[in-house]
Design an enzyme around this catalytic site. Structure first.
Site, PDB file in Angstrom:
ATOM      1  CD  GLN A  11      -2.755  -1.271   0.039  1.00 30.45           C
ATOM      2  OE1 GLN A  11      -3.351  -0.293  -0.373  1.00 30.45           O
ATOM      3  NE2 GLN A  11      -2.829  -2.450  -0.550  1.00 30.45           N
ATOM      4  CB  CYS A  12       4.089   1.960   1.382  1.00 28.53           C
ATOM      5  SG  CYS A  12       5.468   3.121   1.456  1.00 28.53           S
ATOM      6  N   GLY A  13       3.689   3.676  -1.595  1.00 23.98           N
ATOM      7  CA  GLY A  13       4.339   4.006  -2.860  1.00 23.98           C
ATOM      8  C   GLY A  13       5.850   3.880  -2.792  1.00 23.98           C
TER       9      GLY A  13
END
Length: 135
Positions: free
Chosen positions: A11-13
Site C-alpha cells: 500500500q506504500c508508494g
C-alpha cells in the site's frame, strides 16, 4: 544472484518503488509483507542493529497507533517503542531492505541503490514519473 530481503507494504508508494527498483536491477527479492508477517522481537532488534538506528528513528508517526499508544511522549523508552511496534506493526517504518552490502530503511526509494550488489542498469521511472539515472 545475491539474496535480498524486502520488508514491504504494497500500500506504500515508496515500498512499491523500492521493489520495482530492485527488480529493474534484475533481482527478485524475498518479499516479506511485514503487516501480515511482522518480525518478532529478536528480528526487529537485529534489524535495528544492522541499520545502526534507534527504535525512535524507525518509528512511523503519521499513523493512529502512534498517538493512541502515547508514543508522542518524550520520555518513552526504546523498549516501549519496540513493544508498540510488535503490537502494531504499522508503526514500523518501511521499506527495509537487507542485502549482502547492508541493511537500510530505504526512504527515499533510491536509497536502496546504496546497498544493492549491482548498479542501476538503465534509467528507472518511479510511480510519480521521477527519473532515477544510473551513476
Amino acid at each position: 544472484m545475491s539474496a535480498i530481503t524486502l520488508y514491504h507494504n504494497p500500500q506504500c508508494g515508496t515500498s512499491r518503488n523500492v521493489l520495482a527498483l530492485i527488480r529493474h536491477c534484475g533481482i527478485e527479492p524475498t518479499v516479506i509483507h511485514y503487516l501480515e508477517n511482522p518480525p518478532d522481537e529478536a528480528t526487529l532488534r537485529d534489524l535495528l542493529a544492522k541499520m545502526a538506528i534507534s527504535p525512535q528513528q524507525l518509528l512511523r508517526r503519521n499513523v493512529a497507533p502512534y498517538h493512541d499508544l502515547g508514543l508522542d511522549n518524550d520520555n518513552i523508552s526504546d523498549d516501549q517503542i519496540i513493544a508498540a511496534m510488535l503490537q502494531e506493526p504499522i508503526l514500523i517504518n518501511r521499506p527495509i531492505v537487507i542485502t549482502p552490502k547492508g541493511c537500510k530503511l530505504c526512504r527515499p526509494s533510491e536509497a536502496v541503490l546504496e546497498i544493492l550488489p549491482v548498479a542501476l542498469p538503465t534509467v528507472f521511472y518511479k510511480e510519480d514519473g521521477e527519473a532515477i539515472y544510473p551513476r
